[in-house]
Scaffold this motif. Structure first.
Motif, short mmCIF file in Angstrom:
data_model
loop_
_atom_site.label_atom_id
_atom_site.label_comp_id
_atom_site.label_asym_id
_atom_site.label_seq_id
_atom_site.Cartn_x
_atom_site.Cartn_y
_atom_site.Cartn_z
N GLY B 17 0.84 -1.19 0.00
CA GLY B 17 0.00 0.00 0.00
C GLY B 17 0.88 1.24 0.00
N ARG B 48 5.72 -3.59 0.40
CA ARG B 48 5.79 -3.07 -0.96
C ARG B 48 4.82 -1.89 -1.10
NH1 ARG B 48 9.70 -5.42 -1.22
NH2 ARG B 48 10.52 -6.91 -2.74
N HIS B 49 5.26 -0.90 -1.87
CA HIS B 49 4.40 0.22 -2.22
C HIS B 49 3.27 -0.29 -3.11
CE1 HIS B 49 4.25 4.37 -4.40
NE2 HIS B 49 3.25 4.20 -3.62
N ILE B 50 3.69 -1.09 -4.08
CA ILE B 50 2.76 -1.69 -5.06
C ILE B 50 3.22 -3.10 -5.35
CG2 ILE B 50 1.96 0.40 -6.26
CD1 ILE B 50 4.36 0.22 -8.04
N THR B 52 4.45 -5.79 -7.91
CA THR B 52 5.06 -5.78 -9.24
C THR B 52 5.48 -7.21 -9.62
OG1 THR B 52 7.07 -5.06 -8.12
CG2 THR B 52 5.85 -3.39 -9.32
N ALA B 53 5.82 -7.35 -10.91
CA ALA B 53 5.94 -8.67 -11.51
C ALA B 53 7.01 -9.55 -10.87
CB ALA B 53 6.25 -8.51 -13.00
N GLU B 54 8.11 -8.96 -10.41
CA GLU B 54 9.19 -9.81 -9.92
C GLU B 54 8.80 -10.57 -8.65
OE1 GLU B 54 9.26 -6.59 -9.97
OE2 GLU B 54 9.75 -5.84 -7.98
N MET B 91 -6.30 -8.91 -14.60
CA MET B 91 -5.12 -8.29 -15.20
C MET B 91 -5.23 -6.76 -15.22
SD MET B 91 -3.41 -9.67 -18.62
CE MET B 91 -4.90 -9.40 -19.53
N THR B 93 -4.25 -2.98 -16.69
CA THR B 93 -3.87 -2.40 -17.98
C THR B 93 -2.50 -1.75 -17.88
OG1 THR B 93 -4.98 -0.35 -17.40
CG2 THR B 93 -6.22 -1.91 -18.74
N MET B 94 -1.99 -1.59 -16.68
CA MET B 94 -0.66 -1.02 -16.49
C MET B 94 0.23 -2.10 -15.88
SD MET B 94 -1.31 2.82 -15.27
CE MET B 94 -2.20 2.45 -13.77
N ALA B 95 1.44 -1.72 -15.56
CA ALA B 95 2.36 -2.71 -15.02
C ALA B 95 2.75 -2.41 -13.60
CB ALA B 95 3.61 -2.78 -15.88
N HIS B 96 2.33 -1.28 -13.09
CA HIS B 96 2.80 -0.95 -11.75
C HIS B 96 1.71 -1.10 -10.69
CE1 HIS B 96 2.02 3.68 -11.88
NE2 HIS B 96 0.96 3.03 -11.57
#
Lengths: 475, 179
Positions: B17, B48-50, B52-54, B91, B93-96
């Protein structure tokens, strides 16, 4: 009768945007515009804050590139302090910047653009996404995850704190590197470099398949702006400004970043919250230039690391002569830069002075104005602050990489639309190519939406038939 | 609780958050509290702030994952726990800004392995600017969230895979009851 085609939201980019294509009577594209539809105003609400808060405040601009803002902001603060930071502090800052470039470029290539590159622009949009890539080439998708993880791990190892690290400080960094951390980061380098080289080799096999897109995706004469080292090598942290024209002639060279205002002007338009920077001597909008990986590789004489220099030579073979003009090749340039970043991080980590304890210069503010310029993944990033006698911010200007590319992005959309959009027979693949040219630039709209004076804004109220019945206009 | 061993289990707790958006900071704040308490061997806590994929690479290395987040769809201060299943339709629409269920779908598609996953959330009341400071309502939700986490990392609680080997996790509300 003219018609308007709107693509909204533009997907697989960072932030919210809209593309408008205005079609004429016969279905040809008359106009094309890229609108940034969000407004944030960081520059305004930073006013009144102590300058030492600026690195932490501006890091909040973006969840993808906080490190870039932290570095540019701290460089502006170094300037306010009038200090020269210790060499080891600078090397450590360089490493965290290169880790940021690695993870951000990996995100752009593997997760945002690979669905188009691997599955094709005309493939079924239902599966033209990261899950389609995972099914088609799971090894590539895993490589993307791992490369990002390596970049993020280095950022966390150096920064310490998991959310918005405060390790980079005005005057240097807050803590020296330990041998244990250095060794842990060095262990990651061979695997990262293997992934980067493997992906680069794979991408080279894809390039010939996209000749048509490469010739229409922002394949346009513009200038290129980036930092270069004093030797004219690839530079992501410090150095001097270099501007080349479309023929490759150097128009500006070895310009100290503190003199950026002599080169760069900023305009605003009423259809976007993003500013439109331009090269002042040529005026607006003629002074169009591009920044980012494509500009950096076009501007440098060499990268300065072994594998990246080989890749740079291959990059220049994409075109017979002159700077590489097609924005499609941002993807290529990104992969060359990932190789460079990993090679350079390894070199810096093996530097015998990297564990030195002296990493920070301490001082109070000694100037009223500070400018920090660095290369973020998407291009050159400028932070410019003015403070009063109490060290409180009185004025801020941020020029973000995505903003520098704004004119070029608008021009690129027009070119792609001219080539692919038939207003009488709209097809999804055509519109996806319009979106995809924007993805070449990898815009980060979170960073790019800031105030510049009073933002002109027009709100149109349309009735059910599309007729404009009222307009509210400001500025 | 046995604080030295999880019987070979690996558990990952992810508080996420924005720390400057009021009650949205509750995930990272609860993660910080857990870190301060000290976790048993085998339990890792990250903030985590957000998402992400890793993170996918971390998820597949663990048997159980607990996400901690703020929510907006419920009564102020209400704390809920639900199990999560992979959902590719979540899913972004963005990556972050990835949804936890999307990350699980990445795990399933790429690694054919999905950790047993829970989302512990608290409904916030204000998401305006404030730096790591919660409203009193959200503050009061921290202890119930910690209770949920303590249950979810309790080595005496069976994993779904202990009961139904090979079974895919199913999404349910409140799989465990706090006594």
């Amino acid at each position: 009768m003219s018609r308007t085609v709107i693509i909204e939201p533009v997907t697989r980019i960072e932030g919210h945007a809209r593309i408008t294509l205005q079609l004429g009577d016969t279905g040809e594209v008359e106009d094309a515009k890229f609108h940034l539809t969000q407004f944030r105003g960081f520059e305004k609400f930073c006013e009144g804050r102590p300058y030492r808060e600026m690195p932490a405040l501006t890091a909040r601009t973006c969840g993808i590139c906080p490190v870039s803002h932290v570095l540019a902001s701290n460089k502006a603060c170094d300037h306010l302090l009038s200090v020269s930071i210790p060499p080891t502090g600078e090397k450590l800052r360089r490493i965290i910047n290169l880790a940021q470039i690695t993870q951000s470029h990996a995100l752009s290539f593997f997760h945002l653009s690979s669905p188009d590159l691997l599955l094709g622009w005309d493939s079924d949009p239902v599966s033209r996404n990261i899950f389609g890539v995972m099914r088609q080439d799971p090894a590539l998708a895993k490589d993307g995850i791992r490369l990002r993880q390596i970049g993020q791990t280095i950022i966390e190892t150096l920064g310490g704190k998991k959310i918005h690290p405060t390790w980079v400080v005005p005057g240097g960094v807050s803590e020296p590197l330990t041998q244990e951390k250095r060794d842990a980061m060095l262990k990651l380098m061979p695997e990262g470099l293997d992934i980067a080289k493997r992906t680069y080799a794979f991408f080279k096999t894809l390039v010939p398949k996209f000749k048509d897109e490469a010739s229409h995706f922002g394949n346009q004469p513009t200038m290129f702006l980036s930092l270069v080292s004093p030797k004219g090598h690839l530079e992501h942290y410090d150095g001097f400004l270099r501007l080349k024209d479309a023929q490759g002639r150097i128009l500006e060279d070895m310009v100290p970043p503190h003199e950026y205002e002599r080169l760069i002007g900023e305009a605003v338009e009423d259809f976007s919250y993003m500013k439109f920077p331009y090269y002042k001597p040529q005026g607006y909008p003629k002074g169009i230039y591009r920044v980012g990986p494509l500009a950096r590789l076009n501007n440098v004489d060499a990268c300065g690391t072994p594998y990246a220099d080989v890749a740079l030579a291959e990059f220049h073979m994409l075109q017979e002569s002159g700077p590489i003009a097609s924005s499609f090749h941002y993807h290529y340039a990104r992969l060359v830069e990932i190789i460079y970043a990993l090679e350079m991080m390894e070199r810096l980590l093996k530097d015998p002075t990297i564990l030195d304890a002296r990493v920070r210069a301490r001082a109070r503010s000694n100037r009223y104005e500070g400018i920090g310029v660095t290369e973020a993944p998407r291009g050159i990033l400028m932070h410019h602050y003015r403070i009063d006698d109490e060290g409180l911010i009185t004025w801020v200007n941020l020029i973000i990489a995505t903003g520098h590319n704004n004119l070029a992005m608008n021009q690129s959309i027009r070119q792609v639309a001219d080539a692919y959009v038939d207003g009488n027979n709209l097809q999804e693949g055509m519109l996806n190519r319009v979106e995809a040219v924007i993805r070449c630039f990898d815009p980060c709209l979170s960073c790019a939406s800031h105030a510049f004076g009073e933002m002109p804004l027009a709100i149109e109220l349309k009735d059910a038939t599309g007729r404009v019945v009222d307009t509210l206009r400001r500025g | 609780m046995d604080r030295t061993s999880m019987g070979g289990r690996k558990i990952l707790i992810i508080g996420y958050g924005s720390p400057i958006r009021g009650d949205d900071a509750i995930g990272p704040l609860v993660a910080d509290r857990l870190q301060a308490e000290g976790m048993p061997e085998g339990v890792e806590v990250i903030s985590r702030h957000i998402l992400t994929a890793e993170l996918v690479a971390d998820l597949v290395e663990h048997d159980r994952v607990v996400f901690l987040d703020a929510a907006v769809d419920g009564a102020p201060g209400e704390v809920r726990c639900r199990s999560l299943a992979p959902d590719a339709s979540a899913m972004s629409t963005m990556a972050h800004f990835l949804d936890p269920r999307e990350l699980l779908a990445w795990c399933e598609t790429l690694y054919d392995k999905v950790p047993e996953t829970f989302l512990v959330s608290a409904c916030g009341t204000s998401f305006d600017y404030s730096n790591y400071v919660l409203t009193p309502t959200a503050e009061a939700a921290i202890e119930p969230m910690l209770d949920w986490v303590r249950r979810l990392i309790d080595p005496s609680e069976p994993l779904a895979s202990d009961q139904l080997p090979g079974a895919s996790p199913r999404e349910t509300e409140t799989p465990l009851r706090i006594p």
